[in-house]
Scaffold this motif. Structure first.
Motif, mmCIF file in Angstrom:
data_model
loop_
_atom_site.group_PDB
_atom_site.id
_atom_site.type_symbol
_atom_site.label_atom_id
_atom_site.label_comp_id
_atom_site.label_asym_id
_atom_site.label_seq_id
_atom_site.Cartn_x
_atom_site.Cartn_y
_atom_site.Cartn_z
ATOM 1 N N GLU A 84 0.843 -1.194 0.000
ATOM 2 C CA GLU A 84 0.000 0.000 0.000
ATOM 3 C C GLU A 84 0.871 1.234 0.000
ATOM 4 O O GLU A 84 2.040 1.203 0.345
ATOM 5 C CB GLU A 84 -0.910 0.006 1.247
ATOM 6 N N GLU A 85 0.253 2.392 -0.354
ATOM 7 C CA GLU A 85 1.025 3.616 -0.484
ATOM 8 C C GLU A 85 1.640 4.049 0.832
ATOM 9 O O GLU A 85 2.726 4.581 0.896
ATOM 10 C CB GLU A 85 0.126 4.731 -1.017
ATOM 11 N N GLY A 86 0.917 3.875 1.903
ATOM 12 C CA GLY A 86 1.426 4.380 3.165
ATOM 13 C C GLY A 86 2.238 3.379 3.954
ATOM 14 O O GLY A 86 2.595 3.624 5.097
ATOM 15 N N ALA A 87 2.535 2.240 3.325
ATOM 16 C CA ALA A 87 3.195 1.169 4.068
ATOM 17 C C ALA A 87 4.697 1.178 3.938
ATOM 18 O O ALA A 87 5.362 0.266 4.392
ATOM 19 C CB ALA A 87 2.661 -0.181 3.588
ATOM 20 N N VAL A 88 5.247 2.170 3.287
ATOM 21 C CA VAL A 88 6.680 2.169 3.022
ATOM 22 C C VAL A 88 7.434 2.737 4.203
ATOM 23 O O VAL A 88 7.199 3.852 4.637
ATOM 24 C CB VAL A 88 6.988 2.993 1.764
ATOM 25 N N SER A 89 8.358 1.961 4.712
ATOM 26 C CA SER A 89 9.258 2.450 5.759
ATOM 27 C C SER A 89 10.628 1.922 5.405
ATOM 28 O O SER A 89 10.883 1.575 4.270
ATOM 29 C CB SER A 89 8.782 1.956 7.129
ATOM 30 N N SER A 90 11.511 1.851 6.344
ATOM 31 C CA SER A 90 12.830 1.286 6.050
ATOM 32 C C SER A 90 12.717 -0.227 6.054
ATOM 33 O O SER A 90 12.634 -0.849 7.119
ATOM 34 C CB SER A 90 13.841 1.754 7.105
ATOM 35 N N PRO A 91 12.673 -0.854 4.895
ATOM 36 C CA PRO A 91 12.436 -2.290 4.837
ATOM 37 C C PRO A 91 13.650 -3.082 5.277
ATOM 38 O O PRO A 91 14.775 -2.681 5.078
ATOM 39 C CB PRO A 91 12.136 -2.527 3.362
ATOM 40 N N LYS A 92 13.365 -4.211 5.849
ATOM 41 C CA LYS A 92 14.434 -5.135 6.205
ATOM 42 C C LYS A 92 14.563 -6.172 5.093
ATOM 43 O O LYS A 92 13.692 -6.330 4.251
ATOM 44 C CB LYS A 92 14.124 -5.817 7.545
ATOM 45 N N LEU A 93 15.662 -6.877 5.117
ATOM 46 C CA LEU A 93 15.863 -7.900 4.100
ATOM 47 C C LEU A 93 14.769 -8.947 4.214
ATOM 48 O O LEU A 93 14.444 -9.424 5.299
ATOM 49 C CB LEU A 93 17.230 -8.558 4.277
ATOM 50 N N SER A 94 14.190 -9.277 3.076
ATOM 51 C CA SER A 94 13.104 -10.245 3.072
ATOM 52 C C SER A 94 13.613 -11.590 2.588
ATOM 53 O O SER A 94 14.509 -11.671 1.761
ATOM 54 C CB SER A 94 11.986 -9.752 2.147
ATOM 55 N N SER A 95 12.987 -12.629 3.097
ATOM 56 C CA SER A 95 13.367 -13.961 2.640
ATOM 57 C C SER A 95 12.637 -14.328 1.356
ATOM 58 O O SER A 95 12.944 -15.331 0.726
ATOM 59 C CB SER A 95 13.028 -14.991 3.729
ATOM 60 N N GLU A 96 11.646 -13.497 0.944
ATOM 61 C CA GLU A 96 10.926 -13.775 -0.286
ATOM 62 C C GLU A 96 11.850 -13.579 -1.485
ATOM 63 O O GLU A 96 12.659 -12.669 -1.513
ATOM 64 C CB GLU A 96 9.714 -12.850 -0.412
ATOM 65 N N PRO A 97 11.686 -14.423 -2.492
ATOM 66 C CA PRO A 97 12.507 -14.230 -3.697
ATOM 67 C C PRO A 97 12.074 -12.971 -4.442
ATOM 68 O O PRO A 97 10.919 -12.560 -4.377
ATOM 69 C CB PRO A 97 12.222 -15.492 -4.523
ATOM 70 N N CYS A 98 13.006 -12.369 -5.128
ATOM 71 C CA CYS A 98 12.717 -11.157 -5.900
ATOM 72 C C CYS A 98 12.210 -11.581 -7.271
ATOM 73 O O CYS A 98 12.965 -12.104 -8.091
ATOM 74 C CB CYS A 98 13.972 -10.294 -6.025
ATOM 75 N N TRP A 99 10.936 -11.344 -7.524
ATOM 76 C CA TRP A 99 10.333 -11.816 -8.775
ATOM 77 C C TRP A 99 10.974 -11.168 -10.005
ATOM 78 O O TRP A 99 11.085 -11.812 -11.044
ATOM 79 C CB TRP A 99 8.828 -11.564 -8.774
ATOM 80 N N LEU A 100 11.419 -9.927 -9.893
ATOM 81 C CA LEU A 100 11.987 -9.247 -11.054
ATOM 82 C C LEU A 100 13.321 -9.879 -11.455
ATOM 83 O O LEU A 100 13.611 -10.046 -12.642
ATOM 84 C CB LEU A 100 12.165 -7.759 -10.757
ATOM 85 N N ILE A 101 14.133 -10.246 -10.462
ATOM 86 C CA ILE A 101 15.398 -10.911 -10.780
ATOM 87 C C ILE A 101 15.138 -12.246 -11.456
ATOM 88 O O ILE A 101 15.758 -12.591 -12.474
ATOM 89 C CB ILE A 101 16.245 -11.099 -9.509
ATOM 90 N N ARG A 102 14.185 -12.986 -10.900
ATOM 91 C CA ARG A 102 13.885 -14.302 -11.475
ATOM 92 C C ARG A 102 13.311 -14.161 -12.887
ATOM 93 O O ARG A 102 13.623 -14.958 -13.781
ATOM 94 C CB ARG A 102 12.902 -15.039 -10.568
ATOM 95 N N LEU A 103 12.489 -13.137 -13.100
ATOM 96 C CA LEU A 103 11.938 -12.893 -14.436
ATOM 97 C C LEU A 103 13.060 -12.596 -15.432
ATOM 98 O O LEU A 103 13.106 -13.164 -16.528
ATOM 99 C CB LEU A 103 10.955 -11.725 -14.386
ATOM 100 N N CYS A 104 13.960 -11.700 -15.063
ATOM 101 C CA CYS A 104 15.042 -11.320 -15.984
ATOM 102 C C CYS A 104 15.963 -12.495 -16.286
ATOM 103 O O CYS A 104 16.402 -12.668 -17.430
ATOM 104 C CB CYS A 104 15.829 -10.141 -15.392
ATOM 105 N N ILE A 105 16.240 -13.302 -15.279
ATOM 106 C CA ILE A 105 17.072 -14.491 -15.518
ATOM 107 C C ILE A 105 16.387 -15.422 -16.508
ATOM 108 O O ILE A 105 17.006 -15.950 -17.442
ATOM 109 C CB ILE A 105 17.376 -15.212 -14.191
ATOM 110 N N SER A 106 15.067 -15.596 -16.341
ATOM 111 C CA SER A 106 14.339 -16.501 -17.240
ATOM 112 C C SER A 106 14.328 -15.963 -18.669
ATOM 113 O O SER A 106 14.422 -16.732 -19.630
ATOM 114 C CB SER A 106 12.909 -16.703 -16.743
ATOM 115 N N ILE A 107 14.223 -14.645 -18.819
ATOM 116 C CA ILE A 107 14.218 -14.056 -20.167
ATOM 117 C C ILE A 107 15.559 -14.286 -20.860
ATOM 118 O O ILE A 107 15.620 -14.552 -22.055
ATOM 119 C CB ILE A 107 13.891 -12.551 -20.079
ATOM 120 N N VAL A 108 16.639 -14.212 -20.080
ATOM 121 C CA VAL A 108 17.978 -14.336 -20.670
ATOM 122 C C VAL A 108 18.305 -15.773 -21.033
ATOM 123 O O VAL A 108 18.853 -16.036 -22.118
ATOM 124 C CB VAL A 108 19.048 -13.778 -19.706
#
Length: 1095
Positions: A637-661
């Protein structure tokens, strides 16, 4: 008497042409007719005129095609002969001849040579002066065809054409009674202004004359006797003329009134005929005074308002027409009018020779995507919105439009759209010809602002983007907006988005922030409403430009979130250009002001979030890609941004770009990519290159998330470096560079990354070896750019080897293959002989590799020869007259060599050569940064034996003193700013040498000090007093550290067992004590000198 005197007349007409005939056979009809015409002699009889009329008609009706075998010189010869046969008192023949000139030059794409041009121009000018006025239209068409791209060869006739009483000046005047003649005269002037690269431009006085005519034409309203289509053609010709002056003529708009008047008519013409809009413009637009916005302190981003729902937009109904036509966003108005279009000079080196009533198009595909030119096939290219409409042929024939094509009303709308496109093309040329600081004074005239409550939206480029019925015009408007936004970062950096609106006036910073917000809103509206793939591509590219230049750290949150969520569905769009531009936009988001907390949270979103929200205009294709396998999580959400901590979730954009290459493309997206890569199973090259760029941006700005995928990215890099295409290799090397730079940065002293979050570099020797082998392969590539990136990557990889040396675990050095080290050394030696871009990083890698060598390597005989060759390569690079960066890196590398205690500096024959090279540079190099680095290298050895014999030591000492004395000797003013740093480094090197001096060295030190005592002492005192920031040479930061260096040297000299009767020791100690005393007195220090001498 015969109808005409014929020599060798050829009976009968030419045989019909057969498709597929060789060029000579295809042009046989023209040659037969030309031979008959050239055989005629001037004859004023009725039968002679009839014969000429018939020949002209046959030449005009002949079918001509590209490559028909008709030589340009043959065309010019025929036209000259035709002019000789037609006397100026024969109006009908002159009119028919004018049609022939226009038809042949235009159809056969011929530029007349200078000699024949001279004759033909004289004839046509005389014809206008002597023939009846009803012939002027046809004669002007012929004149326009003759002067096209020949303006520089018409100097002799310019006074007759453009002088005070010149023909074109009279015929283009507002008082001209025949609107068609006026339009044709303006078109002749426009063609005169069109220049060819490499040829002289139209002279400045005539440029100004033409500009004023064009400007007056655009400012004048439509006269009552002029129909709408003729008026549109007149405006197009004037716009074309101004664009030619700005592009080829390099005309500079330096006067405010002149620029303001042009911008006013361009804005008026941009909206010409737009349904439901009729704007009144002042004669001149004046710029808004811009405040000084440099150096404003950044403000903390504030929490945004709650998100507003996206307005519903009805899907446009599309008729069932050819799929290709839908994809390209073509309309009926864009149909070709029958004249050939070829690539422009700037694109493929060919001319678009449209003349007479013809405007000058560029071909679809003239502007490609940023990465499409690096190996993608033609179908992966984006056609420029200005390509074939802006200056398309404007025919005077009513037959071009039949009732079935929409009738007169559609025809008028088509011409009005071309005027708008021409105005936008001219505006784009204007933007490129003026400075950005001047352009931004007119920002509010063309860029929207958030309207006041209850007030209508201002008319701007976004009005065209949202409301123009022509997709090509919408694309043109977006390209102009992109050009305005490009390079606007400094101008937009003043923006400040606050919630305090209760002010007596609106500050400039708030106004700019409001404009940025409105641009986001309008472009996202256009995104969901657009159905043309070409225009959609321009919208996304415009958004990418906006994102790249907007100061999101000074704006409220949620702008990037809205863009992010709306662009995700377009990653799977059917059109490859839309997909590529979507990746470009995502790359812009992750590279702007990185790292942004808002973007960090967006990267941690589940990949499914937002992908199902595709607009109806862009159907979402969602096969089960592996990169989508991510745990579900809350939507950002728009108001939910703070100083984020490292997440254990995979980064979908990195995985997408790797798959494209690396993964084969899916059949569901392959329809529009059929010819993209010559049958390749992978995604088209532009997609793969853009994905690699996004990965590089993530490696640079969000390495904390990227490092989780380090092994996968290493495999991607190895695959890219092993491919045949140089563009893939280049971008793979770029990704390696960014990963290596970010990785090494974690281990720098000023790094903010906690030790427990750093990448444990020495974990995998095999990975480093695989990467090194891939880089070495790329160093052999034919492309200099690929080799340059590979050399850079090798430099970064060897930096990583040095980082591993500093870890307590020695296993990495022990396990690293000696054979691979030999290969790396040999490749770096070879690369050091390459071009400067390759050489500068090759020598850096050599220094690192020689530093990394272990005693177990150096002891082996096969290493001795390669070490000698590597150091000789460094020595020659230090001494050659190469680019500063090359020599700087060579000196730096030499310092790295001296850091390896296992190398036999005291016995190797190359040691003295290395010192000779460095002492030569430190005293004589024109570039002070190279001198600084050579002085730093001379201060690296830690033991006296490393400096060699007494004579070698004395040479180094004397060279440093000489360098200190010459530290202000330069003829380049820019070098003076490095004088202080140079003296600091030389003083540090001198003190370092004193702290290692042997008894035999004292005599030479004493002699130098006796000669230059005051000079050396004054600079050492400056060295002690200065407390500058630590530079890259490692000079001590605090004065206390420098003070301690001198005291350490004094203590060392005191401990030296001097030879009996040698006064050198006492003289040197006296010098150092005296220097410390002066420094202590001047700094108020209570610490007394050591008092080790007996005065």
């Amino acid at each position: 008497m015969a109808a005409a005197q014929v020599v060798g007349s050829l009976p009968g007409g030419p045989p019909p042409e057969t498709p597929g005939e060789p060029p000579f056979e295809q042009g046989r009809g023209f040659r037969c007719l030309s031979a008959r015409l050239c055989a005629l002699r001037p004859d004023d009889s009725s039968s002679g005129r009839t014969e000429i009329h018939l020949l002209f008609d046959q030449l005009i009706s002949e079918t001509y095609s590209e490559g028909c075998g008709v030589a340009p010189e043959d065309v010019s010869t025929l036209l000259v002969q035709a002019c000789r046969l037609v006397p100026l008192n024969q109006n009908h023949l002159v009119s028919k001849l004018s049609q022939l000139i226009h038809h042949l030059l235009n159809t056969l794409q011929v530029i007349v040579d200078e000699q024949n041009l001279d004759f033909l121009l004289a004839y046509t000018i005389s014809a206008i002066q002597q023939c009846s006025s009803w012939t002027h239209m046809q004669i002007l068409q012929a004149l326009a065809a003759l002067v096209y791209c020949n303006g520089s060869k018409c100097q002799k006739y310019l006074p007759d054409l453009l002088g005070k009483s010149g023909l074109l000046m009279k015929l283009s005047d507002l008082a001209q009674s025949d609107p068609e003649v006026r339009r044709a005269a303006v078109h002749c002037m426009a063609n005169l202004c069109l220049s060819v690269p490499g040829q002289p431009y139209l002279e400045e006085p005539y440029q100004n004359i033409c500009f004023q005519v064009f400007l007056t034409t655009l400012q004048s309203p439509k006269s009552s006797d002029m129909d709408d289509i003729t008026f549109c053609m007149l405006l197009q010709n004037a716009l074309k003329g101004i664009q030619s002056l700005l592009n080829g003529g390099k005309m500079k708009l330096t006067q405010t009134d002149e620029l303001g008047a042009l911008l006013a008519v361009l804005k008026k013409s941009m909206f010409h005929g737009l349904p439901g809009l009729n704007i009144e413009m002042p004669t001149v637009l004046y710029p808004t005074p811009l405040p000084q916005y440099d150096g404003r302190p950044p403000i903390q981003p504030q929490q945004s308002e709650s998100s507003t729902s996206r307005p519903a937009v009805n899907k446009k109904k599309k008729s069932k027409v050819k799929a290709k036509k839908i994809q390209q966003g073509e309309e009926e108005e864009e149909e070709s009018s029958g004249e050939r279009e070829v690539a422009p000079v700037a694109g493929a080196g060919r001319l678009n020779l449209h003349r007479g009533d013809t405007q000058c198009p560029s071909p679809p595909g003239a502007q490609s995507l940023p990465l499409a030119a690096s190996g993608a096939a033609g179908k992966d290219r984006v056609s420029s919105p200005f390509s074939s409409s802006s200056w398309k042929r404007v025919s005077s024939s009513e037959s071009d439009y039949s009732d079935a094509e929409g009738g007169m009303q559609n025809k008028v709308r088509s011409y009005q759209a071309r005027v708008r496109q021409g105005a936008l093309a001219c505006f784009l040329s204007t933007i490129k010809s003026i400075e950005k600081r001047v352009l931004y004074g007119y920002w509010s005239a063309f860029v929207p602002d958030t309207p006041e409550l209850g007030s209508p939206q201002s008319v701007s480029l976004m009005t065209l983007t949202l409301k123009d019925p022509s997709p090509r015009t919408r694309a043109c408007a977006l390209q102009v907006l992109s050009a305005i936004l490009e390079g606007s970062k400094q101008f937009l950096s003043v923006a400040e988005d606050t919630s305090d609106h209760k002010r007596a006036f609106t500050p400039f910073s708030v106004m700019i922030a409001s404009s940025i917000k409105e641009l986001h809103r309008c472009l996202l509206l256009a995104l969901v409403a657009e159905s043309s793939s070409q225009t959609l591509t321009q919208i996304i590219k415009c958004l990418a430009n906006l994102v790249s230049n907007s100061p999101y750290n000074r704006l409220k949150l949620s702008l990037l979130t809205k863009v992010w969520n709306q662009i995700k569905p377009y990653i799977r769009h059917k059109d490859v250009n839309v997909r590529v531009s979507s990746l470009t936009l995502l790359g812009a988001i992750v590279s702007t002001h990185a790292p942004l907390p808002e973007v960090q949270l967006l990267l941690q979103q589940p990949c499914s979030s937002g992908l199902s929200g595709s607009s109806s205009a862009t159907p979402h294709l969602s096969p089960p890609e592996w990169w989508k396998k991510a745990p579900s999580g809350p939507f950002v959400e728009e108001g939910a941004v703070s100083s984020p901590k490292l997440s254990s979730e995979p980064c979908w954009l990195i995985r997408l770009c790797i798959s494209i290459v690396v993964l084969p493309r899916e059949d569901s997206c392959s329809g529009s990519d059929a010819g993209s890569a010559g049958g390749s199973i992978y995604e088209p090259f532009p997609m793969r290159l853009e994905a690699l760029q996004v990965l590089a941006h993530l490696a640079r700005g969000y390495f904390s998330m990227t490092q989780v995928y380090l092994m996968e990215l290493g495999e991607v890099i190895c695959k890219c470096l092993g491919e045949a295409d140089p563009s893939i290799q280049l971008h793979g090397a770029k990704l390696l560079e960014e990963l290596g730079t970010s990785l090494i940065h974690q281990y720098k002293p000023d790094s903010s990354v906690a030790p427990d979050q750093r990448v444990p570099v020495p974990l995998d020797v095999i990975f480093v070896a695989d990467t090194a082998n891939a880089i070495l392969m790329s160093l052999q590539d034919k492309s200099p750019n690929v080799r340059a990136k590979a050399a850079w990557s090798l430099g970064n990889l060897t930096d990583t080897l040095i980082v591993n040396m500093e870890t307590p675990d020695p296993s990495f050095q022990e396990e690293f293959s000696g054979l691979l080290l030999l290969k790396m050394l040999q490749s770096a030696i070879d690369a050091s002989k390459d071009k400067d871009k390759v050489k500068s990083n090759a020598v850096r890698a050599l220094g690192n590799l020689l530093h990394f060598l272990q005693p177990s390597h150096i002891e082996k005989p096969r290493f001795a020869e390669i070490i000698e060759e590597a150091i000789q390569a460094l020595i020659s690079t230090v001494l050659i007259e190469a680019a500063m960066k090359v020599r700087w890196n060579a000196c730096y590398a030499m310092g790295n060599v001296f850091k390896n205690p296992a190398l036999p500096l005291e016995t190797a024959p190359w040691t003295s050569q290395a010192y000779d090279a460095l002492t030569s540079v430190v005293t004589s190099c024109k570039n002070f940064k190279v001198r600084i680095r050579s002085a730093a290298a001379l201060a690296v050895p830690r033991r006296r034996e490393h400096y060699g014999s007494v004579e070698q030591y004395a040479q180094i000492w004397d060279a440093l003193v000489t360098a200190l004395q010459k530290s202000e000797d330069t003829t380049d003013f820019l070098e003076f700013k490095y004088c202080a740093s140079l003296r600091t480094q030389i003083c540090q090197a001198l003190i370092h040498l004193l702290s290692l001096a042997s008894p035999s060295d004292l005599s030479c030190i004493r002699k130098t000090l006796e000669l230059h005592r005051d000079m050396v002492q004054s600079y050492i005192l400056q060295f002690l007093k200065s407390g500058t920031e630590r530079d890259d040479t490692g000079a001590p930061h605090h004065p206390q550290e420098r003070d301690q260096m001198v005291r350490t040297a004094l203590g060392h000299i005191n401990s030296v067992q001097a030879l009996a009767g040698d006064p050198a020791k006492r003289a040197i100690m006296a010098f150092l004590e005296d220097t410390l005393t002066i420094y202590s007195d001047s700094s108020g220090s209570q610490v007394a000198p050591l008092g080790l001498t007996h005065r």
